[in-house]
Structures are given as structure tokens and as C-alpha cells.
Design a protein around this motif. Structure first.
Motif, PDB file in Angstrom:
ATOM      1  N   GLU A  95       0.800  -1.056   0.094  1.00 21.37           N
ATOM      2  CA  GLU A  95      -0.015   0.121   0.008  1.00 21.37           C
ATOM      3  C   GLU A  95       0.948   1.252   0.012  1.00 21.37           C
ATOM      4  OE1 GLU A  95      -2.714  -0.423   3.446  1.00 21.37           O
ATOM      5  OE2 GLU A  95      -3.209  -2.404   2.663  1.00 21.37           O
ATOM      6  N   PHE A  96       2.170   0.931   0.178  1.00 22.85           N
ATOM      7  CA  PHE A  96       2.943   2.286   0.314  1.00 22.85           C
ATOM      8  C   PHE A  96       3.152   2.978  -1.147  1.00 22.85           C
ATOM      9  CE2 PHE A  96       7.222   4.056  -0.182  1.00 22.85           C
ATOM     10  CZ  PHE A  96       7.477   4.918   0.995  1.00 22.85           C
ATOM     11  N   VAL A  97       3.142   4.234  -1.202  1.00 19.08           N
ATOM     12  CA  VAL A  97       3.172   5.134  -2.515  1.00 19.08           C
ATOM     13  C   VAL A  97       4.637   5.247  -2.786  1.00 19.08           C
ATOM     14  CG1 VAL A  97       2.439   7.296  -3.445  1.00 19.08           C
ATOM     15  CG2 VAL A  97       0.925   5.929  -1.932  1.00 19.08           C
ATOM     16  N   PHE A  98       4.965   4.787  -3.843  1.00 21.85           N
ATOM     17  CA  PHE A  98       6.220   4.756  -4.387  1.00 21.85           C
ATOM     18  C   PHE A  98       6.296   5.981  -5.316  1.00 21.85           C
ATOM     19  CE2 PHE A  98       6.683   0.617  -3.096  1.00 21.85           C
ATOM     20  CZ  PHE A  98       7.768   0.424  -2.500  1.00 21.85           C
ATOM     21  N   ALA A  99       6.808   7.351  -4.733  1.00 23.64           N
ATOM     22  CA  ALA A  99       6.677   8.535  -5.727  1.00 23.64           C
ATOM     23  C   ALA A  99       7.376   8.352  -7.133  1.00 23.64           C
ATOM     24  CB  ALA A  99       7.254   9.804  -4.923  1.00 23.64           C
ATOM     25  N   HIS A 100       7.230   8.735  -7.966  1.00 24.21           N
ATOM     26  CA  HIS A 100       7.929   8.658  -9.222  1.00 24.21           C
ATOM     27  C   HIS A 100       9.311   9.509  -9.189  1.00 24.21           C
ATOM     28  CE1 HIS A 100       5.100   6.069 -11.792  1.00 24.21           C
ATOM     29  NE2 HIS A 100       4.333   6.338 -10.888  1.00 24.21           N
ATOM     30  N   ASP A 101      10.306   9.022  -9.807  1.00 26.92           N
ATOM     31  CA  ASP A 101      11.438   9.847  -9.897  1.00 26.92           C
ATOM     32  C   ASP A 101      11.811  10.663  -8.772  1.00 26.92           C
ATOM     33  OD1 ASP A 101      11.598   8.636 -12.622  1.00 26.92           O
ATOM     34  OD2 ASP A 101      10.577  10.661 -13.399  1.00 26.92           O
ATOM     35  N   HIS A 102      11.937  10.048  -7.525  1.00 32.54           N
ATOM     36  CA  HIS A 102      12.214  10.578  -6.419  1.00 32.54           C
ATOM     37  C   HIS A 102      13.408  10.361  -5.510  1.00 32.54           C
ATOM     38  CE1 HIS A 102      10.461  12.975  -3.203  1.00 32.54           C
ATOM     39  NE2 HIS A 102      10.877  12.037  -2.262  1.00 32.54           N
ATOM     40  N   PHE A 103      13.970   9.249  -5.711  1.00 33.78           N
ATOM     41  CA  PHE A 103      15.116   8.541  -4.780  1.00 33.78           C
ATOM     42  C   PHE A 103      16.229   8.567  -5.633  1.00 33.78           C
ATOM     43  CE2 PHE A 103      11.357   7.489  -2.265  1.00 33.78           C
ATOM     44  CZ  PHE A 103      11.512   7.928  -1.227  1.00 33.78           C
TER      45      PHE A 103
END
Length: 188
Positions: A95-103
Motif C-alpha cells: 500500500e506504500f506510495v512509491f513517488a515517481h523519480d524521487h530517490f
């Protein structure tokens, strides 16, 4: 991750911190020359936060995610005496939201959920790094009770990250160790 999985991990941690020294994974230490300390890092299934703390000491601002509150409590206690930039997040990774192009950096150790790989890949910035190490089918020789769904096949990480540049890996059919690692960079 199912509720039963979370409860199993909480029970495991209830018997004590399995990494009381908060020592980072040897793979991170071996390849620390790749860590430039710029940007945000994500520690997926962080456990007691030992790798997140190592990354923060190398200059990263770290988001450390795990479903086990018991494991995160050890991390919180250890972090209370530091000024390290580690943000602990209790979340089910499904359910965790993996933000696009973030890390700039994503690390995953001893965790495998193939369905999450596309989301993990998308959260890495172009030029960003992934360190991935988990058990493979050779682990069945010492732990025959392990479910094969949680074990990598030979060459699997390399195939899953085929669109990334491989920097270092032991992910090959001849690997006889129970752990497979793959380190790579998202292409620009």
C-alpha cells in the motif's frame, strides 16, 4: 504483506534486536564508494533501520519503510541519540506510495515481492542507484522450509532490472551462495 506476515516479524523482533550493533549489510560497506550522499534514499523493508542509519551517515536523507512496528521501535530508540536524517515509516509495502523519480538511491535487503519491482524502479531518479540483495533458491539447502516464492531464481534480478545498467552482481547460474545481489543504475 499479509497481517500474518507482519505478526510473524513482530514476534521475531519481540525476542530481541537481531542486529543490536546496527551494523550495515556488508554489501553496502563493500560498495560504499558508489554512495555520493546526495539526495534522498529509500530503505525498503528496513527492519531495525541499520542500513538507513549507515546511509544517513553517508549524507543521504533516508525514508525507511517497514511493516513491523517492533523492528521500527528498535530503530527509533537508536535514532533518538543521533542527529541522523532518517524518517521511519510504518507501512505495508503493498500500500506504500512509491513517488515517481524521487530517490537517488533505493536499497532492498532480504525482501522479495516481485510485484513491487516496477514501482521500485519508477521511484529511482534517472542516474540513481539500486542495491538489491536477497535469498535465492540455494537457501533451500539450509532452510528447506522456506517458500520458493520468496527466493530468487538464477539471473532473476538481472532480468527484472534489464533496463538498468548493472554495476556489480553475483546473479548468475553458477552462484552457489544463498544470497544474490545486484547493484545498478537507472539509465538517464
Amino acid at each position: 504483506m499479509s497481517r500474518a506476515d507482519r505478526e510473524r516479524w513482530d514476534r521475531k523482533y519481540a525476542s530481541g534486536n537481531p542486529n543490536a550493533a546496527f551494523a550495515p549489510e556488508p554489501l553496502l560497506v563493500q560498495y560504499q564508494h558508489l554512495l555520493d550522499g546526495r539526495g534522498m534514499a529509500l530503505d525498503v523493508a528496513c527492519g531495525v533501520g541499520h542500513n538507513a542509519m549507515f546511509l544517513a551517515r553517508h549524507g543521504y536523507e533516508v525514508i525507511a519503510v517497514d511493516a513491523s512496528l517492533a523492528g521500527l521501535r528498535y530503530a527509533r530508540t537508536e535514532l533518538a541519540a543521533t542527529r541522523l536524517s532518517v524518517h521511519l515509516v510504518a507501512a505495508d509495502l503493498d500500500e506504500f506510495v512509491f513517488a515517481h523519480d524521487h530517490f537517488a538511491l533505493v536499497v532492498i535487503f532480504r525482501f522479495l515481492d516481485r510485484a513491487l519491482v516496477p514501482r521500485i524502479k519508477q521511484t529511482v531518479l534517472p542516474g540513481g542507484l539500486v542495491f538489491y540483495q536477497t535469498f535465492n533458491v540455494n537457501q533451500l539447502r539450509v532452510a528447506p522450509q522456506m517458500h520458493r516464492d520468496y527466493l530468487l531464481e538464477p539471473g532473476e534480478l538481472t532480468r527484472l532490472f534489464a533496463d538498468f545498467e548493472t554495476l556489480a552482481s553475483n546473479d548468475a547460474p553458477g552462484n552457489r551462495t544463498p544470497l544474490t545481489y545486484w547493484i545498478g543504475r537507472r539509465r538517464q
